[in-house]
Design an enzyme around this catalytic site. Structure first.
Site, short mmCIF file in Angstrom:
data_model
loop_
_atom_site.label_atom_id
_atom_site.label_comp_id
_atom_site.label_asym_id
_atom_site.label_seq_id
_atom_site.Cartn_x
_atom_site.Cartn_y
_atom_site.Cartn_z
N ASN A 1 0.85 -1.19 0.00
CA ASN A 1 0.00 0.00 0.00
C ASN A 1 0.88 1.24 0.00
O ASN A 1 1.46 1.59 1.03
CB ASN A 1 -0.91 0.00 1.23
CG ASN A 1 -1.79 1.24 1.30
OD1 ASN A 1 -1.85 2.03 0.35
ND2 ASN A 1 -2.46 1.43 2.42
N ALA B 1 -8.57 1.79 -3.04
CA ALA B 1 -9.18 1.05 -1.94
C ALA B 1 -9.95 -0.15 -2.49
O ALA B 1 -10.68 -0.04 -3.47
CB ALA B 1 -10.13 1.96 -1.16
N ASP C 1 -3.10 -1.18 9.52
CA ASP C 1 -4.18 -2.05 9.98
C ASP C 1 -5.32 -2.12 8.97
O ASP C 1 -5.95 -3.17 8.81
CB ASP C 1 -4.72 -1.54 11.32
CG ASP C 1 -3.67 -1.63 12.43
OD1 ASP C 1 -2.73 -2.42 12.29
OD2 ASP C 1 -3.81 -0.89 13.42
N GLY C 2 -5.60 -1.02 8.28
CA GLY C 2 -6.66 -1.02 7.28
C GLY C 2 -6.36 -1.95 6.13
O GLY C 2 -7.24 -2.66 5.63
N GLY D 1 2.12 1.50 8.65
CA GLY D 1 0.92 2.32 8.75
C GLY D 1 1.07 3.41 9.79
O GLY D 1 2.18 3.77 10.20
N SER D 2 -0.07 3.91 10.25
CA SER D 2 -0.07 5.02 11.21
C SER D 2 -0.01 4.54 12.65
O SER D 2 0.72 5.09 13.46
CB SER D 2 -1.33 5.87 11.01
OG SER D 2 -1.37 6.44 9.71
N GLY E 1 -9.75 1.14 11.82
CA GLY E 1 -9.25 2.29 11.07
C GLY E 1 -10.08 2.66 9.87
O GLY E 1 -9.70 3.58 9.12
N GLU E 2 -11.21 1.98 9.65
CA GLU E 2 -12.12 2.32 8.55
C GLU E 2 -13.48 2.71 9.15
O GLU E 2 -13.85 2.26 10.23
CB GLU E 2 -12.29 1.13 7.60
CG GLU E 2 -10.98 0.64 6.98
CD GLU E 2 -10.34 1.65 6.06
OE1 GLU E 2 -11.09 2.44 5.43
OE2 GLU E 2 -9.10 1.67 5.96
#
Length: 565
Positions: free
Chosen positions: A164, A199, A223-224, A264-265, A510-511
């Site tokens: 990603n 996405a 995580d998404g 990721g974040s 996370g979504e």
């Protein structure tokens, strides 16, 4: 050197750091010991059932924790011919020096093994063995490679990667090229790499990919991205079986394992399953074939299936925070802190009704201080049939909630080192349901502060209730508008407390999920992950190594844990 019942596969005398060692390959370990003084060393090209008699300093590594083995290529410098101008007293600065590789007659090989470091990080350590001849050298490499390919170790030979490039700090492509790819090449693992463009891209690929050709699926992202792979893999398994996910249908457990390289974040899934968000550590877990089964939640709006979740599902504060942060993705992970501060100051509560079915076991509770570590006995005792063993009685709590959240793992991250639910288990078939009722900013701040430290009990507050559940639901008051107004622009006049609104959104791994009324069911150990759980660095010696291994420094408590036996 071999332990009782650990048959010797191959052995000979080899040199390590200019010292002669007696080296054994057994069914479970690679073992070596300095040759005894005055005792003739044994060198043989055939297996023997008789183990060497080693010193107390014998060193051994489980086969599971050997990353790779390879022949060493010797280097030689070839200088240019001497200049014909004998009168020149200084060498030419620009004269080339050639470096040649000589792989044809190797006399040494290297074994790359797991090295444990503080804070649950893993690194690669190389041990080089020098042989008396080329044939012996090649035989050792072949024997070790054959042992590592044993089906019992479940090491992947082919992996499907999704990268990603947009998540977190947009560092996933660089992480793969600089950290992941070189190790996979060393371990001789074949890869098919797909860089996602939008996405749902990974889920689309999984719907038609030949999954029989790979041993696992890995994402480089946050995580998404992991949740997208999770949903795509289970959907594919259900589709192949000709089934659709419904509230009465039990999802089918996929055969393939999923891996995640953190980029990721928040990387809560990596933190909760390995203890750290380090790409090198996660790559090593994947290469050596680590496996742990984790729980998954199925989420419905009425009878309509929405998606699967494996870490956090949260409404109210955490949902509002995620929705606000989506407008500031350019800030990277800091956007959560900015959005969190704004929503904290707003201190908004929501009307709702929570119903839940408690887990049947009386031995576990969200506050029992039993941490889920590698080899967790609670998860080991759980199985698929336990999904129906929860309490038959349903319990209901109504009121105004600042937050409603369920955690299927501890959800550790940098800003919450022990996680919002520290004693949640990875594979016991339950979720920890957290209800934060309407309270003042100061009261809520106490909870948030305790979540961000390793001290204090974030649940031991009068406005917080927490339960261990197998199934639960949330609904808004009847007749309330099910639309999704922006809390910042809603025209509804607030009460004097300024905390009453229509409804929030859900933060699902996370979504965002917009439907406020949901039904959630936990499925025990539905997905297999390339991980082994968080190792207990405080484990006593009796719970770890039986003797010193090659990784162990007697002064290093991190070296004597995990798979050494």
């Amino acid at each position: 050197m071999a332990e009782c019942g650990d048959d010797v596969v191959f052995q000979s005398s080899l040199d390590i750091n200019k010292k002669t060692h007696q080296v054994q390959l057994t069914r479970r370990h690679l073992t070596w010991d300095v040759a005894s003084p005055g005792k003739p060393s044994r060198s043989t090209n055939s297996p023997s059932s008789q183990p060497f008699i080693g010193h107390s300093g014998c060193k051994h590594v489980p086969l599971q924790e050997i990353i790779a083995v390879n022949l060493e290529r010797s280097l030689s410098k070839v200088c240019p011919p001497k200049s014909s101008h004998k009168s020149s007293s200084t060498p030419l600065k620009d004269s080339p020096i050639y470096i040649e590789l000589q792989p044809l007659h190797p006399v040494s090989f290297s074994v790359h093994i797991v090295k444990r470091c503080p804070n649950h990080k893993w690194k690669k350590k190389k041990v080089t063995f020098f042989c008396q001849g080329e044939n012996l050298c090649r035989t050792w490499v072949e024997k070790i490679e054959s042992a590592l390919s044993s089906p019992a170790l479940r090491r992947p030979k082919s992996l499907l990667f999704f990268i990603n490039p947009y998540g977190g700090k947009r560092r996933a492509p660089r992480v793969y090229e600089e950290t992941v790819a070189p190790l996979l090449e060393l371990a001789k693992i074949k890869t098919h790499v797909i860089t996602t463009t939008h996405a749902g891209h990974a889920k689309e690929v999984l719907g038609k990919y030949d999954l029989q050709s790979v041993d696992g699926i890995v994402c480089v992202g946050g995580d998404g991205m992991f949740t997208e792979l999770l949903n795509g893999l289970i959907d594919r398994k259900m589709s192949d079986a000709g089934k659709c996910q419904t509230p009465s249908e039990q999802p089918i457990r996929p055969d393939l394992r999923i891996g995640i390289i953190p980029a990721g974040s928040t990387d809560a899934i990596c933190f909760s399953t390995t203890g750290v968000n380090d790409p090198l550590t996660s790559t090593i877990h994947i290469i050596i074939g680590d496996c742990t089964a984790i729980d998954v939640c199925s989420i419905y709006s009425g009878d309509q299936f929405l998606r699967y979740s494996t870490s956090m599902l949260a409404y109210g504060y955490y949902g509002d925070m995620l929705k606000d942060s989506e407008n500031n993705r350019w800030m990277g992970p800091k956007r959560y802190q900015v959005a969190g501060a704004k929503k904290f100051l707003r201190n908004r509560s929501y009307e709702g009704e929570v119903s839940f079915r408690l887990a049947s076991s009386r031995e576990t509770h969200p506050q029992d201080k039993i941490t889920c570590n590698t080899g967790c006995h609670i998860c080991a005792m759980s199985d698929f049939s336990q999904e129906e063993k929860g309490s038959d009685a349903w319990h209901t709590v109504r009121g105004k909630f600042l937050a409603v959240a369920s955690f299927t793992m501890s959800c550790r991250c940098l800003i919450s080192p022990i996680g919002p639910s520290p004693y949640c288990h990875l594979g016991d078939g339950t979720s920890d349901l957290l209800l934060i009722q309407q309270c003042s900013r100061i009261q809520f701040l106490r909870h948030l502060y305790r979540c961000s430290t390793t001290n204090g009990n974030q649940f031991d507050l009068p406005f917080i209730k927490v339960f261990r559940v197998r199934e639960w639901s949330f609904s808004v008051p009847s007749g309330e508008d099910e639309s999704d107004p922006d809390p910042q622009t809603s025209r509804q006049t607030p009460s004097r407390e300024g905390r009453v609104g229509n409804h929030s959104v859900w933060n699902c791994d996370g979504e965002i999920i917009h439907s406020p009324s949901l039904n959630i069911r936990v499925h025990c150990q539905l997905i297999q992950l390339f991980a082994r759980g968080i190792e207990d660095v405080e484990a006593s010696p009796s719970q770890s190594c039986t003797s010193c291994c090659s990784l162990c420094d007697p002064k290093d408590k991190y070296a004597s844990i995990g798979g050494h036996t």
